[in-house]
Design a protein around this motif. Structure first.
Motif, PDB file in Angstrom:
ATOM      1  N   ALA A 116       0.732  -1.191   0.075  1.00 55.41           N
ATOM      2  CA  ALA A 116      -0.113   0.102  -0.147  1.00 55.41           C
ATOM      3  C   ALA A 116       0.787   1.021  -0.056  1.00 55.41           C
ATOM      4  O   ALA A 116       0.495   2.278  -0.666  1.00 55.41           O
ATOM      5  N   GLY A 117       2.126   1.198   0.780  1.00 57.32           N
ATOM      6  CA  GLY A 117       3.016   2.265   0.688  1.00 57.32           C
ATOM      7  C   GLY A 117       3.596   2.720  -0.560  1.00 57.32           C
ATOM      8  O   GLY A 117       3.694   3.738  -1.046  1.00 57.32           O
ATOM      9  N   LEU A 118       3.914   1.552  -1.070  1.00 53.44           N
ATOM     10  CA  LEU A 118       4.438   1.800  -2.557  1.00 53.44           C
ATOM     11  C   LEU A 118       3.673   2.397  -3.569  1.00 53.44           C
ATOM     12  O   LEU A 118       3.967   2.965  -4.319  1.00 53.44           O
ATOM     13  N   GLU A 119       2.372   1.773  -3.463  1.00 49.31           N
ATOM     14  CA  GLU A 119       1.401   2.176  -4.485  1.00 49.31           C
ATOM     15  C   GLU A 119       1.182   3.796  -4.036  1.00 49.31           C
ATOM     16  O   GLU A 119       0.950   4.371  -5.156  1.00 49.31           O
ATOM     17  N   LYS A 120       1.017   3.961  -3.213  1.00 49.62           N
ATOM     18  CA  LYS A 120       1.081   5.636  -2.971  1.00 49.62           C
ATOM     19  C   LYS A 120       2.066   6.483  -3.254  1.00 49.62           C
ATOM     20  O   LYS A 120       1.881   7.800  -3.771  1.00 49.62           O
ATOM     21  N   LEU A 121       3.167   6.070  -3.487  1.00 51.78           N
ATOM     22  CA  LEU A 121       4.467   6.530  -3.786  1.00 51.78           C
ATOM     23  C   LEU A 121       4.445   6.450  -5.453  1.00 51.78           C
ATOM     24  O   LEU A 121       5.425   6.864  -5.981  1.00 51.78           O
ATOM     25  N   GLY A 122       3.724   5.670  -5.888  1.00 49.67           N
ATOM     26  CA  GLY A 122       3.807   5.372  -7.350  1.00 49.67           C
ATOM     27  C   GLY A 122       5.062   4.508  -7.625  1.00 49.67           C
ATOM     28  O   GLY A 122       5.502   4.708  -8.820  1.00 49.67           O
ATOM     29  N   LEU A 123       5.701   3.488  -6.869  1.00 47.28           N
ATOM     30  CA  LEU A 123       6.661   2.648  -7.045  1.00 47.28           C
ATOM     31  C   LEU A 123       6.071   1.417  -7.303  1.00 47.28           C
ATOM     32  O   LEU A 123       5.401   0.813  -6.660  1.00 47.28           O
ATOM     33  N   LYS A 124       6.908   0.976  -8.456  1.00 47.57           N
ATOM     34  CA  LYS A 124       6.773  -0.427  -8.802  1.00 47.57           C
ATOM     35  C   LYS A 124       7.905  -1.420  -8.859  1.00 47.57           C
ATOM     36  O   LYS A 124       8.424  -2.247  -7.743  1.00 47.57           O
ATOM     37  N   ARG A 125       8.825  -1.182  -9.722  1.00 45.57           N
ATOM     38  CA  ARG A 125      10.085  -2.013  -9.676  1.00 45.57           C
ATOM     39  C   ARG A 125      11.102  -1.347  -9.227  1.00 45.57           C
ATOM     40  O   ARG A 125      11.683  -0.336  -9.661  1.00 45.57           O
ATOM     41  N   VAL A 126      11.618  -1.488  -7.736  1.00 46.79           N
ATOM     42  CA  VAL A 126      12.404  -0.774  -7.105  1.00 46.79           C
ATOM     43  C   VAL A 126      13.410  -1.717  -6.354  1.00 46.79           C
ATOM     44  O   VAL A 126      13.273  -2.742  -6.041  1.00 46.79           O
ATOM     45  N   LEU A 127      14.581  -0.924  -6.157  1.00 50.85           N
ATOM     46  CA  LEU A 127      15.720  -1.488  -5.131  1.00 50.85           C
ATOM     47  C   LEU A 127      15.457  -0.386  -4.102  1.00 50.85           C
ATOM     48  O   LEU A 127      15.905   0.685  -4.147  1.00 50.85           O
ATOM     49  N   VAL A 128      15.391  -0.993  -2.621  1.00 52.53           N
ATOM     50  CA  VAL A 128      15.396  -0.230  -1.495  1.00 52.53           C
ATOM     51  C   VAL A 128      16.939  -0.419  -0.938  1.00 52.53           C
ATOM     52  O   VAL A 128      17.081  -1.627  -0.626  1.00 52.53           O
ATOM     53  N   LEU A 129      17.704   0.783  -0.519  1.00 53.61           N
ATOM     54  CA  LEU A 129      18.915   0.475   0.043  1.00 53.61           C
ATOM     55  C   LEU A 129      18.662   1.397   1.588  1.00 53.61           C
ATOM     56  O   LEU A 129      18.350   2.645   1.390  1.00 53.61           O
ATOM     57  N   ASP A 130      19.083   0.438   2.332  1.00 54.17           N
ATOM     58  CA  ASP A 130      18.891   1.134   3.835  1.00 54.17           C
ATOM     59  C   ASP A 130      20.402   1.418   4.331  1.00 54.17           C
ATOM     60  O   ASP A 130      21.227   1.288   3.609  1.00 54.17           O
ATOM     61  N   GLY A 131      20.466   1.506   5.552  1.00 52.69           N
ATOM     62  CA  GLY A 131      21.591   1.815   6.375  1.00 52.69           C
ATOM     63  C   GLY A 131      22.485   0.493   6.441  1.00 52.69           C
ATOM     64  O   GLY A 131      22.647  -0.384   5.603  1.00 52.69           O
ATOM     65  N   ALA A 132      23.162   0.330   7.602  1.00 53.29           N
ATOM     66  CA  ALA A 132      24.076  -0.684   7.962  1.00 53.29           C
ATOM     67  C   ALA A 132      23.227  -1.933   8.007  1.00 53.29           C
ATOM     68  O   ALA A 132      23.522  -3.063   7.606  1.00 53.29           O
ATOM     69  N   SER A 133      21.916  -1.995   8.238  1.00 55.91           N
ATOM     70  CA  SER A 133      21.145  -3.014   8.286  1.00 55.91           C
ATOM     71  C   SER A 133      19.688  -2.651   7.911  1.00 55.91           C
ATOM     72  O   SER A 133      19.201  -1.584   7.961  1.00 55.91           O
ATOM     73  N   VAL A 134      19.027  -3.699   7.583  1.00 56.89           N
ATOM     74  CA  VAL A 134      17.566  -3.819   7.355  1.00 56.89           C
ATOM     75  C   VAL A 134      16.660  -4.177   8.507  1.00 56.89           C
ATOM     76  O   VAL A 134      16.753  -5.320   8.881  1.00 56.89           O
ATOM     77  N   GLN A 135      15.521  -3.327   8.515  1.00 54.35           N
ATOM     78  CA  GLN A 135      14.824  -3.937   9.630  1.00 54.35           C
ATOM     79  C   GLN A 135      13.914  -5.123   9.367  1.00 54.35           C
ATOM     80  O   GLN A 135      13.595  -5.254   8.005  1.00 54.35           O
ATOM     81  N   GLU A 136      13.750  -6.049  10.064  1.00 57.43           N
ATOM     82  CA  GLU A 136      13.394  -7.368   9.928  1.00 57.43           C
ATOM     83  C   GLU A 136      11.860  -7.458   9.367  1.00 57.43           C
ATOM     84  O   GLU A 136      11.487  -7.889   8.588  1.00 57.43           O
ATOM     85  N   ASN A 137      11.022  -6.528   9.901  1.00 56.77           N
ATOM     86  CA  ASN A 137       9.480  -6.370   9.457  1.00 56.77           C
ATOM     87  C   ASN A 137       9.664  -5.684   8.002  1.00 56.77           C
ATOM     88  O   ASN A 137       8.777  -6.585   7.325  1.00 56.77           O
ATOM     89  N   PHE A 138      10.477  -5.083   7.750  1.00 60.32           N
ATOM     90  CA  PHE A 138      10.489  -4.491   6.382  1.00 60.32           C
ATOM     91  C   PHE A 138      10.877  -5.300   5.566  1.00 60.32           C
ATOM     92  O   PHE A 138      10.444  -5.456   4.328  1.00 60.32           O
ATOM     93  N   SER A 139      12.080  -6.055   5.812  1.00 61.12           N
ATOM     94  CA  SER A 139      12.532  -7.140   4.724  1.00 61.12           C
ATOM     95  C   SER A 139      11.717  -8.329   4.528  1.00 61.12           C
ATOM     96  O   SER A 139      11.574  -8.692   3.457  1.00 61.12           O
ATOM     97  N   ARG A 140      10.872  -8.781   5.781  1.00 63.21           N
ATOM     98  CA  ARG A 140       9.971  -9.746   5.401  1.00 63.21           C
ATOM     99  C   ARG A 140       8.685  -9.278   4.573  1.00 63.21           C
ATOM    100  O   ARG A 140       8.431 -10.124   3.761  1.00 63.21           O
ATOM    101  N   ALA A 141       8.265  -8.241   4.882  1.00 57.38           N
ATOM    102  CA  ALA A 141       7.229  -7.556   4.208  1.00 57.38           C
ATOM    103  C   ALA A 141       7.428  -7.495   2.563  1.00 57.38           C
ATOM    104  O   ALA A 141       6.704  -7.846   1.688  1.00 57.38           O
ATOM    105  N   ALA A 142       8.915  -7.390   2.178  1.00 58.16           N
ATOM    106  CA  ALA A 142       9.150  -7.157   0.810  1.00 58.16           C
ATOM    107  C   ALA A 142       9.400  -8.408   0.125  1.00 58.16           C
ATOM    108  O   ALA A 142       9.373  -8.480  -1.122  1.00 58.16           O
ATOM    109  N   ARG A 143       9.369  -9.579   0.734  1.00 60.11           N
ATOM    110  CA  ARG A 143       9.819 -10.946   0.250  1.00 60.11           C
ATOM    111  C   ARG A 143       8.782 -11.368  -0.795  1.00 60.11           C
ATOM    112  O   ARG A 143       9.037 -11.983  -1.675  1.00 60.11           O
ATOM    113  N   ASN A 144       7.492 -11.168  -0.407  1.00 55.48           N
ATOM    114  CA  ASN A 144       6.432 -11.198  -1.379  1.00 55.48           C
ATOM    115  C   ASN A 144       6.121 -10.428  -2.514  1.00 55.48           C
ATOM    116  O   ASN A 144       5.047 -11.027  -3.164  1.00 55.48           O
TER     117      ASN A 144
END
Length: 206
Positions: free
Chosen positions: A140-168
């Protein structure tokens, strides 16, 4: 250069300054090509193999007499002319990796980032965090931003919840800054950087 910072629900979160020495270069196709070719060659398995004449399992006994048959003169069944015979100069197990200097690899990463910035394909997020690791919330957040084919680069580590949500979600990759690479940046339409990701990239590439 200055660019706007947004939140995952498409709200405004101020501005950030992007270093021109990293995001403001003129991209060169030859440098990008060299780095992508180096990346893909390094990850190629190289496990292809065919059997040579000395490796196929056949008797070495002469298959028929030398003269008088009306056929060509042959010694054994392992030669390449026969079905199931050995392969001449076939592929062997090897590494396809080749050397590329750190200077060129670093320059390639800068140029990949600059190419996205030049095309207006960089989005800076305040932070890549979710309360729950739910794919629906991230989608839903990506759709609000109008994003489809994306690469997300975070800091030294990626939050587990965010990483898990992006897998599917198809065509959405999430990496820490240490995993930033030219191939993944170029193969996605949009590069999404968190504020922590921008700081870490600038620290890495300066």
């Amino acid at each position: 250069m200055k660019t706007s910072v947004v939140t995952l629900d498409a709200g405004a979160a101020g501005e950030i300054e992007l270093d021109d020495a990293i995001f403001g270069l003129e991209p060169r196709a030859d440098i990008l090509h060299r780095v992508v070719r180096w990346q893909l060659a390094k990850r190629q398995a190289g496990t292809h193999k065919t059997k040579s004449r000395g490796e196929v399992s056949y008797s070495t006994k002469k298959i028929y007499r030398q003269k008088g048959t009306g056929g060509a003169r042959h010694g054994d069944k392992a030669v390449s002319q026969f079905r199931h015979g050995g392969t001449v100069k076939g592929p062997v197990v090897r590494s396809h990796a080749h050397e590329l200097t750190k200077k060129v690899r670093k320059l390639g990463l800068k140029m990949a980032l600059s190419a996205k910035a030049r095309d207006g394909k960089i989005v800076v997020l305040d932070k890549a965090e979710l309360d729950e690791g739910k794919t629906k919330a991230l989608k839903a957040g990506l759709e609000k931003l109008g994003l489809k084919r994306v690469l997300v680069l975070d800091g030294a580590s990626v939050q587990e919840n965010f990483s898990r949500a992006a897998r599917n979600i198809a065509d959405v990759d999430v990496l820490p800054t240490a995993g930033a690479n030219v191939y993944d940046i170029l193969r996605r339409d949009t590069l999404v950087l968190t504020k922590a990701g921008v700081e870490a990239l600038e620290a890495r590439l300066k």
